[in-house]
Write an enzyme that holds these catalytic residues in place. Structure first.
Site, mmCIF file in Angstrom:
data_model
loop_
_atom_site.group_PDB
_atom_site.id
_atom_site.type_symbol
_atom_site.label_atom_id
_atom_site.label_comp_id
_atom_site.label_asym_id
_atom_site.label_seq_id
_atom_site.Cartn_x
_atom_site.Cartn_y
_atom_site.Cartn_z
ATOM 1 N N GLY A 43 0.790 -1.242 0.000
ATOM 2 C CA GLY A 43 0.000 0.000 0.000
ATOM 3 C C GLY A 43 0.815 1.281 0.000
ATOM 4 O O GLY A 43 0.370 2.296 -0.532
ATOM 5 N N ASP A 99 0.140 3.582 3.821
ATOM 6 C CA ASP A 99 -0.931 4.266 3.107
ATOM 7 C C ASP A 99 -1.999 4.809 4.051
ATOM 8 O O ASP A 99 -2.461 5.925 3.910
ATOM 9 C CB ASP A 99 -1.562 3.326 2.053
ATOM 10 C CG ASP A 99 -1.931 1.957 2.613
ATOM 11 O OD1 ASP A 99 -1.758 1.727 3.833
ATOM 12 O OD2 ASP A 99 -2.406 1.097 1.839
ATOM 13 N N ASP A 102 -5.801 2.603 9.977
ATOM 14 C CA ASP A 102 -7.194 2.184 10.153
ATOM 15 C C ASP A 102 -7.364 1.682 11.593
ATOM 16 O O ASP A 102 -7.590 2.468 12.504
ATOM 17 C CB ASP A 102 -7.529 1.117 9.109
ATOM 18 C CG ASP A 102 -9.012 0.795 9.052
ATOM 19 O OD1 ASP A 102 -9.727 1.149 9.999
ATOM 20 O OD2 ASP A 102 -9.476 0.173 8.086
ATOM 21 N N LYS A 131 -8.144 7.119 9.346
ATOM 22 C CA LYS A 131 -9.593 7.020 9.529
ATOM 23 C C LYS A 131 -9.963 7.544 10.908
ATOM 24 O O LYS A 131 -9.314 7.201 11.900
ATOM 25 C CB LYS A 131 -10.067 5.575 9.369
ATOM 26 C CG LYS A 131 -10.095 5.118 7.931
ATOM 27 C CD LYS A 131 -10.768 3.764 7.773
ATOM 28 C CE LYS A 131 -10.641 3.293 6.344
ATOM 29 N NZ LYS A 131 -11.147 1.931 6.136
ATOM 30 N N PHE A 152 -14.457 2.403 3.239
ATOM 31 C CA PHE A 152 -13.385 1.702 2.514
ATOM 32 C C PHE A 152 -12.984 2.491 1.271
ATOM 33 O O PHE A 152 -13.798 2.796 0.415
ATOM 34 C CB PHE A 152 -13.832 0.288 2.127
ATOM 35 C CG PHE A 152 -12.665 -0.563 1.730
ATOM 36 C CD1 PHE A 152 -11.832 -1.108 2.708
ATOM 37 C CD2 PHE A 152 -12.358 -0.788 0.405
ATOM 38 C CE1 PHE A 152 -10.722 -1.867 2.360
ATOM 39 C CE2 PHE A 152 -11.262 -1.555 0.045
ATOM 40 C CZ PHE A 152 -10.439 -2.090 1.028
ATOM 41 N N VAL A 153 -11.709 2.826 1.197
ATOM 42 C CA VAL A 153 -11.222 3.655 0.088
ATOM 43 C C VAL A 153 -10.174 2.900 -0.731
ATOM 44 O O VAL A 153 -9.514 1.980 -0.231
ATOM 45 C CB VAL A 153 -10.615 4.976 0.609
ATOM 46 C CG1 VAL A 153 -11.678 5.851 1.239
ATOM 47 C CG2 VAL A 153 -9.484 4.711 1.612
ATOM 48 N N ASP A 159 -5.738 -0.852 -2.284
ATOM 49 C CA ASP A 159 -6.376 -1.824 -3.172
ATOM 50 C C ASP A 159 -7.632 -2.430 -2.573
ATOM 51 O O ASP A 159 -7.892 -2.333 -1.377
ATOM 52 C CB ASP A 159 -5.406 -2.976 -3.444
ATOM 53 C CG ASP A 159 -5.321 -3.933 -2.253
ATOM 54 O OD1 ASP A 159 -5.052 -3.443 -1.128
ATOM 55 O OD2 ASP A 159 -5.539 -5.139 -2.430
ATOM 56 N N ARG A 165 -4.903 -0.040 -7.221
ATOM 57 C CA ARG A 165 -3.742 0.657 -6.648
ATOM 58 C C ARG A 165 -3.225 1.745 -7.581
ATOM 59 O O ARG A 165 -2.644 2.729 -7.139
ATOM 60 C CB ARG A 165 -2.588 -0.334 -6.416
ATOM 61 C CG ARG A 165 -2.813 -1.312 -5.283
ATOM 62 C CD ARG A 165 -1.488 -1.990 -4.932
ATOM 63 N NE ARG A 165 -1.664 -3.253 -4.241
ATOM 64 C CZ ARG A 165 -1.891 -3.379 -2.934
ATOM 65 N NH1 ARG A 165 -1.978 -2.315 -2.184
ATOM 66 N NH2 ARG A 165 -2.029 -4.568 -2.380
#
Ligand code: XMP
Length: 188
Positions: A43, A99, A102, A131, A152-153, A159, A165
């Site tokens: 990521g 990335d 979370d 987040k 969810f992004v 991905d 990606r």
């Protein structure tokens, strides 16, 4: 791929402008230090390329594979580190690049390992996205690109089942795609 997104959160120009600011901050905070950047794959790779080309100081780039999602949209609660083990960071100032923050499990696991097993002198963390949510794991990030809601992004390195990606922007994936209701899309 654009059709699979419900909406775009951050366009490329917005992301790159924010990276200019983060890079300046990182450069200022590490003046005179020898910095090892540990990039969490997969990521963090797009962020790595765009951010580190803006950081104007000598640095070393190391990579580490970590996964906790295994193709879905929720953390499985266990972080698998790749087969190559920890990079050599003994006595070094480390910046972990990922990335997204979370649940915080990935960053917390990697940071602990780099300090306790790797012998890093100091560890800071940088994520493109954080987040906004309650976390069981107490970990912050020293550098954050953008704060987002708990959805969810994908894109810009992020991905879903290995796809998206390479989108140059970040967006929210449609629920139908996540549920696999669009032909040929989603997770089997
Ligand atoms: P944790 O929960 O350990 O998550 O903080 C870190 C890793 O989980 C992945 N992740 C996502 N991937 N869209 C994605 O494509 C998301 O919304 C998302 N949330 C977490 C990501 O690989 C991150 O490094």
């Amino acid at each position: 791929m654009r059709d699979d997104l419900e909406r775009i959160l951050f366009h490329e120009t917005t992301i790159l402008a924010r990276l200019d600011e983060l890079a300046e901050q990182i450069t200022r905070d590490h003046l005179g230090k020898e910095l090892s950047v540990v990039v969490i794959l997969h990521g963090g790779m797009v962020l790595m390329a765009d951010l580190l080309r803006r950081v104007h100081m000598p640095l070393w780039i190391e990579t580490l594979t970590a996964s906790s999602y295994h193709g879905g949209t929720a953390s499985k609660g266990v972080v698998d580190l790749g087969p190559d083990g920890l990079p050599d960071v003994k006595g070094r100032h480390v910046l972990i690049l990922d990335d997204i923050l979370d649940t915080g499990l990935t960053l917390a696991t990697v940071k602990k390992q780099l300090i306790e097993s790797g012998g890093a002198e100091g560890v800071r963390t940088c994520v493109l996205l954080r987040k906004k949510k309650e976390r069981a794991v107490r970990i912050g990030a020293d550098y954050v690109g953008f704060e987002i809601g708990d959805e969810f992004v994908v894109g810009y390195g992020l991905d879903f089942a290995g796809r998206y990606r390479n989108l140059p922007f970040i967006g929210v994936l449609k629920d139908e795609v996540i549920r696999g209701e669009l032909p040929g899309k989603g997770v089997e």
